[in-house]
Design a protein around this motif. Structure first.
Motif, PDB file in Angstrom:
ATOM      1  N   ALA A 127      76.967  73.646  31.733  1.00 47.98           N
ATOM      2  CA  ALA A 127      76.765  75.096  31.758  1.00 47.98           C
ATOM      3  C   ALA A 127      75.881  75.532  30.591  1.00 47.98           C
ATOM      4  N   LEU A 128      76.115  74.943  29.431  1.00 50.64           N
ATOM      5  CA  LEU A 128      75.269  75.259  28.278  1.00 50.64           C
ATOM      6  C   LEU A 128      73.827  74.821  28.521  1.00 50.64           C
ATOM      7  N   SER A 129      73.660  73.659  29.143  1.00 48.94           N
ATOM      8  CA  SER A 129      72.303  73.144  29.383  1.00 48.94           C
ATOM      9  C   SER A 129      71.541  74.004  30.378  1.00 48.94           C
ATOM     10  N   ARG A 130      72.276  74.719  31.241  1.00 50.26           N
ATOM     11  CA  ARG A 130      71.621  75.559  32.254  1.00 50.26           C
ATOM     12  C   ARG A 130      71.439  77.002  31.779  1.00 50.26           C
ATOM     13  N   ALA A 131      71.999  77.350  30.615  1.00 53.02           N
ATOM     14  CA  ALA A 131      71.826  78.703  30.079  1.00 53.02           C
ATOM     15  C   ALA A 131      70.369  78.910  29.676  1.00 53.02           C
ATOM     16  N   ASP A 132      69.918  80.150  29.730  1.00 56.63           N
ATOM     17  CA  ASP A 132      68.537  80.447  29.373  1.00 56.63           C
ATOM     18  C   ASP A 132      68.330  80.449  27.862  1.00 56.63           C
ATOM     19  N   LEU A 133      69.383  80.791  27.126  1.00 54.32           N
ATOM     20  CA  LEU A 133      69.273  80.909  25.684  1.00 54.32           C
ATOM     21  C   LEU A 133      70.611  80.504  25.065  1.00 54.32           C
ATOM     22  N   VAL A 134      70.601  79.465  24.234  1.00 49.52           N
ATOM     23  CA  VAL A 134      71.790  79.083  23.461  1.00 49.52           C
ATOM     24  C   VAL A 134      71.427  79.272  21.993  1.00 49.52           C
ATOM     25  N   LEU A 135      72.237  80.074  21.292  1.00 47.04           N
ATOM     26  CA  LEU A 135      71.913  80.468  19.924  1.00 47.04           C
ATOM     27  C   LEU A 135      72.874  79.838  18.917  1.00 47.04           C
ATOM     28  N   ALA A 136      72.357  79.572  17.733  1.00 48.15           N
ATOM     29  CA  ALA A 136      73.125  78.896  16.681  1.00 48.15           C
ATOM     30  C   ALA A 136      74.104  79.857  16.025  1.00 48.15           C
ATOM     31  N   ASP A 137      75.369  79.440  15.948  1.00 50.75           N
ATOM     32  CA  ASP A 137      76.429  80.284  15.401  1.00 50.75           C
ATOM     33  C   ASP A 137      77.218  79.505  14.358  1.00 50.75           C
ATOM     34  N   GLY A 138      77.077  79.862  13.091  1.00 45.12           N
ATOM     35  CA  GLY A 138      77.960  79.312  12.072  1.00 45.12           C
ATOM     36  C   GLY A 138      77.323  78.275  11.167  1.00 45.12           C
ATOM     37  N   ILE A 139      77.959  78.108  10.013  1.00 42.49           N
ATOM     38  CA  ILE A 139      77.433  77.213   8.991  1.00 42.49           C
ATOM     39  C   ILE A 139      77.529  75.744   9.419  1.00 42.49           C
ATOM     40  N   GLY A 140      78.490  75.428  10.296  1.00 43.10           N
ATOM     41  CA  GLY A 140      78.615  74.047  10.761  1.00 43.10           C
ATOM     42  C   GLY A 140      77.377  73.581  11.505  1.00 43.10           C
ATOM     43  N   VAL A 141      76.871  74.445  12.385  1.00 47.31           N
ATOM     44  CA  VAL A 141      75.652  74.115  13.135  1.00 47.31           C
ATOM     45  C   VAL A 141      74.466  74.010  12.181  1.00 47.31           C
ATOM     46  N   GLU A 142      74.442  74.889  11.170  1.00 42.77           N
ATOM     47  CA  GLU A 142      73.358  74.840  10.196  1.00 42.77           C
ATOM     48  C   GLU A 142      73.377  73.525   9.425  1.00 42.77           C
ATOM     49  N   ILE A 143      74.579  73.083   9.028  1.00 44.85           N
ATOM     50  CA  ILE A 143      74.695  71.820   8.301  1.00 44.85           C
ATOM     51  C   ILE A 143      74.284  70.658   9.199  1.00 44.85           C
ATOM     52  N   ALA A 144      74.709  70.699  10.467  1.00 45.85           N
ATOM     53  CA  ALA A 144      74.351  69.635  11.409  1.00 45.85           C
ATOM     54  C   ALA A 144      72.833  69.546  11.570  1.00 45.85           C
ATOM     55  N   ALA A 145      72.177  70.697  11.616  1.00 43.27           N
ATOM     56  CA  ALA A 145      70.710  70.696  11.724  1.00 43.27           C
ATOM     57  C   ALA A 145      70.082  70.114  10.465  1.00 43.27           C
ATOM     58  N   ARG A 146      70.618  70.485   9.306  1.00 45.16           N
ATOM     59  CA  ARG A 146      70.096  69.963   8.043  1.00 45.16           C
ATOM     60  C   ARG A 146      70.215  68.446   7.982  1.00 45.16           C
ATOM     61  N   MET A 147      71.310  67.927   8.516  1.00 45.16           N
ATOM     62  CA  MET A 147      71.491  66.477   8.532  1.00 45.16           C
ATOM     63  C   MET A 147      70.368  65.787   9.293  1.00 45.16           C
ATOM     64  N   LYS A 148      69.803  66.487  10.262  1.00 44.03           N
ATOM     65  CA  LYS A 148      68.705  65.932  11.060  1.00 44.03           C
ATOM     66  C   LYS A 148      67.340  66.231  10.462  1.00 44.03           C
ATOM     67  N   GLY A 149      67.334  66.949   9.340  1.00 40.41           N
ATOM     68  CA  GLY A 149      66.070  67.318   8.725  1.00 40.41           C
ATOM     69  C   GLY A 149      65.468  68.583   9.281  1.00 40.41           C
ATOM     70  N   ALA A 150      66.253  69.358  10.048  1.00 37.97           N
ATOM     71  CA  ALA A 150      65.774  70.619  10.618  1.00 37.97           C
ATOM     72  C   ALA A 150      66.425  71.788   9.898  1.00 37.97           C
ATOM     73  N   ARG A 151      65.872  72.966  10.095  1.00 41.28           N
ATOM     74  CA  ARG A 151      66.428  74.183   9.507  1.00 41.28           C
ATOM     75  C   ARG A 151      66.658  75.210  10.604  1.00 41.28           C
ATOM     76  N   ILE A 152      67.845  75.828  10.597  1.00 39.22           N
ATOM     77  CA  ILE A 152      68.139  76.893  11.538  1.00 39.22           C
ATOM     78  C   ILE A 152      67.491  78.174  11.029  1.00 39.22           C
ATOM     79  N   ALA A 153      66.726  78.840  11.905  1.00 40.18           N
ATOM     80  CA  ALA A 153      65.985  80.035  11.489  1.00 40.18           C
ATOM     81  C   ALA A 153      66.916  81.146  11.025  1.00 40.18           C
ATOM     82  N   GLU A 154      68.055  81.338  11.727  1.00 37.06           N
ATOM     83  CA  GLU A 154      68.993  82.399  11.361  1.00 37.06           C
ATOM     84  C   GLU A 154      70.319  82.164  12.069  1.00 37.06           C
ATOM     85  N   ASN A 155      71.410  82.455  11.361  1.00 36.05           N
ATOM     86  CA  ASN A 155      72.733  82.393  11.978  1.00 36.05           C
ATOM     87  C   ASN A 155      72.878  83.583  12.925  1.00 36.05           C
ATOM     88  N   LEU A 156      73.133  83.309  14.202  1.00 36.52           N
ATOM     89  CA  LEU A 156      73.137  84.359  15.217  1.00 36.52           C
ATOM     90  C   LEU A 156      74.471  84.419  15.938  1.00 36.52           C
TER      91      LEU A 156
END
Length: 459
Positions: A69-98
């Motif tokens: 269901a998430l994969s078929r959504a038109d827009l999935v937005l980043a929510d929370g510091i956990g997702v931000e940390i997970a992105a950082r672990m991959k060398g990416a940066r979350i534009a904004e907590n939404l």
């Protein structure tokens, strides 16, 4: 399920234009700011919008239908510091907590400006009605098309769809919790006349006053999850204590797997020790933050610009141990420093609060720097992170300590901390830089426990 309404015909969606994305544990997120997200939501076409936080990612790992269901959504937005940390672990940066709680009112203001109406679907009986009254009062001009609870009102899917379509709503907010709301939208949103459907979780409870949100300073410190845990410990303990640690471990595992060829043993040690410490120490944060706030005004978390590897600056996190005007008072106290050299330290520093002296005594104020380690700004072992004015006054030989990431602990920290003068500290840091090894890091980590317990040089 038999559909008897002639207008219940799936709509064709208009694809969104290309946008920055980041993948977190199998779910692709739109890596956008709030204005960009709002622009995408109101772009021509139909939109199904979801949010992903640590709990959502854990649920998706167990529930294949929800993941789809998430994969078929038109827009999935980043929510929370956990997702931000997970992105950082991959060398990416979350534009904004939404997170949906803060973004949805902004969406409602845009809807009101466009003359669009909204239907509130979900919550216990009576909650959607009270939430509708609250958001209508907060957003003048917003048209409420209707409400329906998420219990008995959701059991008859045909009736729910008919009620929403008969209302003429342009937007439907679905508040049934994860994963139920996403599964409902995935199955039935194509049958709605409404152009936009958004899964909003517990939002109606906040709007209706059923659940109190964390104070602004706690939200600003990205610790709203800790507040919810404190408010509902029995219900939220598994989600936040076990769930957050599980999510971070899975995120670290995925990041390590993807970057195994490029990750040094030292970075692996940093991540492993940080995740272990985070899982153990999370329950300590809450009472400490409350005690800090009770003693003096200001946020419980302290942020300060420090100098890292190769002179790059970063934002260092600490629990606040001083009064909020400490920086303004620093210049007047420099002459009272108990340490020789550049770095200011005073045993009787009047800027330190009572709880501040306690957390400094046991280095508890340093605990949030675990986040700096996970983000990659710092290492578990390394030189003390320096202030910009200190680096500006460094003699040439001291600059060598900037060849490595600063650390939570190191030779200086386990040898006496503030009892050691600046020149000797530099000698120790340079010696570490020239002889660093995984074995030395493990030895210094072990010695750190003895140093923290003794409290030597901590003030």
């Amino acid at each position: 399920m038999e559909m008897r309404h002639e207008y219940l015909v799936p709509h064709a969606d208009t694809p969104l234009p290309q946008r920055p994305e980041v993948e977190i544990l199998g779910t692709t997120l739109a890596n956008v700011t709030a204005p960009q997200a709002i622009e995408a939501i109101f772009a021509p076409g139909r939109r199904r919008v979801c949010f992903l936080n640590a709990h959502c990612a854990n649920t998706a790992a167990r529930n294949g239908a929800y993941a789809k269901a998430l994969s078929r959504a038109d827009l999935v937005l980043a929510d929370g510091i956990g997702v931000e940390i997970a992105a950082r672990m991959k060398g990416a940066r979350i534009a904004e907590n939404l997170n949906g709680t803060d973004l949805t009112p902004r969406i409602m203001r845009e809807a009101a400006a466009r003359g669009m109406s909204v239907f509130l679907f979900g919550g216990r009986p009576g909650t959607a009605e009270r939430a509708a009254e609250a958001i209508a009062a907060a957003v003048p001009g917003l048209r409420i098309a209707g409400t329906r609870d998420g219990y008995g009102g959701a059991q008859d899917a045909t009736g729910a769809i008919a009620a929403i379509n008969d209302s003429g709503a342009d937007i439907v907010l679905v508040a049934m919790g994860v994963p139920r709301q996403e599964l409902w939208m995935d199955r039935f949103a194509p049958l709605l006349n409404a152009r936009i459907t958004i899964g909003v979780g517990a939002l109606f409870d906040f709007w209706a006053g059923n659940v109190r949100r964390a104070p602004r300073p706690v939200r600003a410190a990205r610790m709203e999850w800790a507040w919810r845990l404190a408010m509902e410990p029995r219900r939220m303990a598994k989600r936040y204590l076990v769930g957050n640690a599980t999510f971070l471990a899975r995120a670290a595992g995925a990041a390590l797997k993807a970057r195994a060829a490029r990750v040094s043993p030292k970075r692996l040690l940093d991540i492993a020790v940080s995740l272990g410490a985070l899982a153990i120490l999370v329950p300590i944060f809450i009472p400490l933050m409350i005690a800090i706030r009770l003693e003096s005004r200001g946020p419980a978390m302290f942020r300060q610009t420090r100098v890292g590897k190769d002179g790059e600056t970063f934002t260092l996190y600490k629990l606040r141990s001083m009064y909020v005007d400490a920086e303004e008072r620093r210049a007047a106290l420099l002459a009272t420093s108990d340490r020789e050299g550049i770095c200011f330290k005073s045993k009787s520093d009047p800027r330190v609060t009572r709880i501040g002296r306690f957390i400094r005594r046991y280095s508890l104020d340093e605990l949030p720097q675990i986040l700096n380690v996970l983000k990659g700004d710092m290492s578990i072992v390394g030189p003390r992170p320096a202030l910009q004015e200190e680096v500006a006054a460094y003699p040439p030989e001291a600059l060598e300590r900037l060849r490595v990431k600063p650390g939570l602990t190191g030779l200086w920290q386990v040898s006496g901390r503030a009892d050691i003068g600046f020149e000797r500290m530099v000698d120790m840091d340079v010696a570490y830089v020239r002889s660093q090894s995984l074995l030395l890091d493990l030895l210094l980590i072990g010695l750190t426990f003895r140093t923290v317990i003794s409290g030597r040089g901590a003030y």
